[in-house]
Motif scaffolding. Sequence first.
Motif, PDB file in Angstrom:
ATOM      1  N   CYS A  15       1.030  -1.270   0.018  1.00  0.00           N
ATOM      2  CA  CYS A  15       0.118  -0.042   0.007  1.00  0.00           C
ATOM      3  C   CYS A  15       0.816   1.286  -0.072  1.00  0.00           C
ATOM      4  CB  CYS A  15      -0.827  -0.075   1.106  1.00  0.00           C
ATOM      5  SG  CYS A  15      -0.222   0.231   2.787  1.00  0.00           S
ATOM      6  N   ILE A  16       1.839   1.308   0.643  1.00  0.00           N
ATOM      7  CA  ILE A  16       2.822   2.669   0.826  1.00  0.00           C
ATOM      8  C   ILE A  16       3.177   3.039  -0.668  1.00  0.00           C
ATOM      9  CG2 ILE A  16       4.763   3.475   1.657  1.00  0.00           C
ATOM     10  CD1 ILE A  16       4.621   1.667   4.318  1.00  0.00           C
ATOM     11  N   ALA A  17       3.725   1.739  -1.240  1.00  0.00           N
ATOM     12  CA  ALA A  17       4.235   2.361  -2.671  1.00  0.00           C
ATOM     13  C   ALA A  17       3.209   2.612  -3.695  1.00  0.00           C
ATOM     14  CB  ALA A  17       4.938   1.053  -3.328  1.00  0.00           C
ATOM     15  N   HIS A  18       2.020   1.935  -3.538  1.00  0.00           N
ATOM     16  CA  HIS A  18       0.667   2.291  -4.220  1.00  0.00           C
ATOM     17  C   HIS A  18       0.349   3.506  -4.112  1.00  0.00           C
ATOM     18  CE1 HIS A  18      -2.323   1.653  -7.118  1.00  0.00           C
ATOM     19  NE2 HIS A  18      -3.308   1.732  -6.159  1.00  0.00           N
ATOM     20  N   MET A  19       0.002   4.246  -2.712  1.00  0.00           N
ATOM     21  CA  MET A  19      -0.415   5.393  -2.292  1.00  0.00           C
ATOM     22  C   MET A  19       0.364   6.690  -3.052  1.00  0.00           C
ATOM     23  SD  MET A  19      -1.942   5.133   1.555  1.00  0.00           S
ATOM     24  CE  MET A  19      -0.438   4.463   2.227  1.00  0.00           C
ATOM     25  N   ALA A  20       1.796   5.981  -3.274  1.00  0.00           N
ATOM     26  CA  ALA A  20       2.528   7.409  -3.751  1.00  0.00           C
ATOM     27  C   ALA A  20       1.849   7.778  -5.264  1.00  0.00           C
ATOM     28  CB  ALA A  20       3.870   7.031  -3.806  1.00  0.00           C
ATOM     29  N   THR A  21       1.200   6.677  -5.934  1.00  0.00           N
ATOM     30  CA  THR A  21       0.820   6.875  -7.191  1.00  0.00           C
ATOM     31  C   THR A  21      -0.582   7.338  -7.285  1.00  0.00           C
ATOM     32  OG1 THR A  21      -0.114   4.615  -7.609  1.00  0.00           O
ATOM     33  CG2 THR A  21       2.348   4.959  -7.778  1.00  0.00           C
ATOM     34  N   MET A  22      -1.350   7.631  -6.005  1.00  0.00           N
ATOM     35  CA  MET A  22      -2.652   8.016  -6.210  1.00  0.00           C
ATOM     36  C   MET A  22      -2.763   9.353  -6.106  1.00  0.00           C
ATOM     37  SD  MET A  22      -4.206   5.134  -3.456  1.00  0.00           S
ATOM     38  CE  MET A  22      -5.756   6.041  -3.240  1.00  0.00           C
ATOM     39  N   PRO A  23      -3.877   9.840  -6.858  1.00  0.00           N
ATOM     40  CA  PRO A  23      -4.008  11.499  -6.842  1.00  0.00           C
ATOM     41  C   PRO A  23      -4.314  11.949  -5.435  1.00  0.00           C
ATOM     42  CG  PRO A  23      -5.597  10.439  -8.443  1.00  0.00           C
ATOM     43  CD  PRO A  23      -4.740   9.483  -7.384  1.00  0.00           C
ATOM     44  N   SER A  24      -3.508  13.208  -5.199  1.00  0.00           N
ATOM     45  CA  SER A  24      -4.235  13.856  -3.845  1.00  0.00           C
ATOM     46  C   SER A  24      -5.546  14.119  -3.443  1.00  0.00           C
ATOM     47  CB  SER A  24      -3.324  15.292  -3.983  1.00  0.00           C
ATOM     48  OG  SER A  24      -1.723  15.211  -3.906  1.00  0.00           O
ATOM     49  N   ALA A  25      -6.035  14.010  -2.324  1.00  0.00           N
ATOM     50  CA  ALA A  25      -7.266  14.362  -2.038  1.00  0.00           C
ATOM     51  C   ALA A  25      -8.430  13.314  -3.074  1.00  0.00           C
ATOM     52  CB  ALA A  25      -7.625  15.925  -2.255  1.00  0.00           C
ATOM     53  N   SER A  26      -7.990  12.144  -3.008  1.00  0.00           N
ATOM     54  CA  SER A  26      -8.989  11.273  -3.803  1.00  0.00           C
ATOM     55  C   SER A  26      -9.748  10.329  -3.167  1.00  0.00           C
ATOM     56  CB  SER A  26      -7.816  10.525  -4.912  1.00  0.00           C
ATOM     57  OG  SER A  26      -6.981   9.602  -3.926  1.00  0.00           O
ATOM     58  N   VAL A  27      -9.903  10.324  -1.744  1.00  0.00           N
ATOM     59  CA  VAL A  27     -10.502   9.069  -1.103  1.00  0.00           C
ATOM     60  C   VAL A  27     -11.304  10.312  -0.118  1.00  0.00           C
ATOM     61  CG1 VAL A  27      -9.053   7.487  -1.396  1.00  0.00           C
ATOM     62  CG2 VAL A  27      -8.998   8.731   0.508  1.00  0.00           C
ATOM     63  N   ASP A  28     -12.572   9.820   0.092  1.00  0.00           N
ATOM     64  CA  ASP A  28     -13.494  10.431   1.037  1.00  0.00           C
ATOM     65  C   ASP A  28     -13.508  10.105   2.674  1.00  0.00           C
ATOM     66  OD1 ASP A  28     -15.246  12.081  -1.053  1.00  0.00           O
ATOM     67  OD2 ASP A  28     -15.367  10.090  -1.846  1.00  0.00           O
ATOM     68  N   MET A  29     -13.098   9.036   2.671  1.00  0.00           N
ATOM     69  CA  MET A  29     -12.962   8.333   4.047  1.00  0.00           C
ATOM     70  C   MET A  29     -11.940   7.176   4.154  1.00  0.00           C
ATOM     71  SD  MET A  29     -15.639   6.494   6.496  1.00  0.00           S
ATOM     72  CE  MET A  29     -15.115   5.769   8.000  1.00  0.00           C
TER      73      MET A  29
END
Length: 296
Positions: A15-29
């Motif tokens: 998850c740590i490596a993958h979250m780095a590829t996710m857009p900022s402010a992209s999840v609600d909770m």
Amino acid sequence: MLKPDQKYHVHHGDCIAHMATMPSASVDMAVFSPPFPALYAYTSSSADIGNSEDLNGEAKIHLGFFYSQLARIVKPGRVVMVHVMQIPRMKRSGGVGLFDFRGLNIKLAERAGLVYEYDWAVRKNPQAQAIRTKSRELQFVGLEADRAKSRGSLPDYLLKFRAPGENAAPIDSTGEVSRNDWIQWAECCWMDIRETDTLNVSDGRGKDDTKHICPLQLGVIDRLVRLYSNPGDVVFSPFTGIGSEGYTAVRLGRRFYGCELKDEYHAAAIKNLGRAENLSKEETATMFDASGEDAA
């Protein structure tokens, strides 16, 4: 991330490596249980936080990187719920007492920029915990040998954080949480959670597993998702496990995004999310028919 018509997705990997590829402010909770280092074995991967017994070293470093990415991807003003417990120090390495895992998570989350606001305690049955953990501090034999070493059961803690900034989409869905619900849920300790109210863990077991799976209770997740998200929101679990958070979120009309490192857990999560999607469709159809407004 999720496509507009996609109900869920679980990334198979760290998850740590993958979250780095996710857009900022992209999840609600976000709602999850981080791996409890030195307490439960999950995989043999070096990326697995649960494999570290160095709670003030390697595990702390992993969690520090984790919270930095988590704080970045949660929308401003939105909620992160973290399920933790205090960790008994390992007797085999000369440890005594408890390690403050609750405090470590609060410290690292605040350092990453999240705002610590509250925590609930969830009651645990002392007899069941004594049998499961074989803790001498809880057993009668310890009580009758030297009460100076005895202690009560260890509760679960639900830590509430918020991302800094104003929430652009207030959580105010009608019918999600009643006043009577809040009278009960606003208590500082939840006494009515059934410890066995979990998904079936058998699908997630691997042939080389040395420890048991401990999924979060569905009743806990149900309350948290209803309290802190709106229907259609993206609920995120970076440690998806067998899919408990996703199963509940999808059944409640949310969308789900997760990460899972272990092969068996990932497969079980996909299976459970598929079940949740089918159940959600069936329940929606039943409600629609009961309203007397079906297409026929």
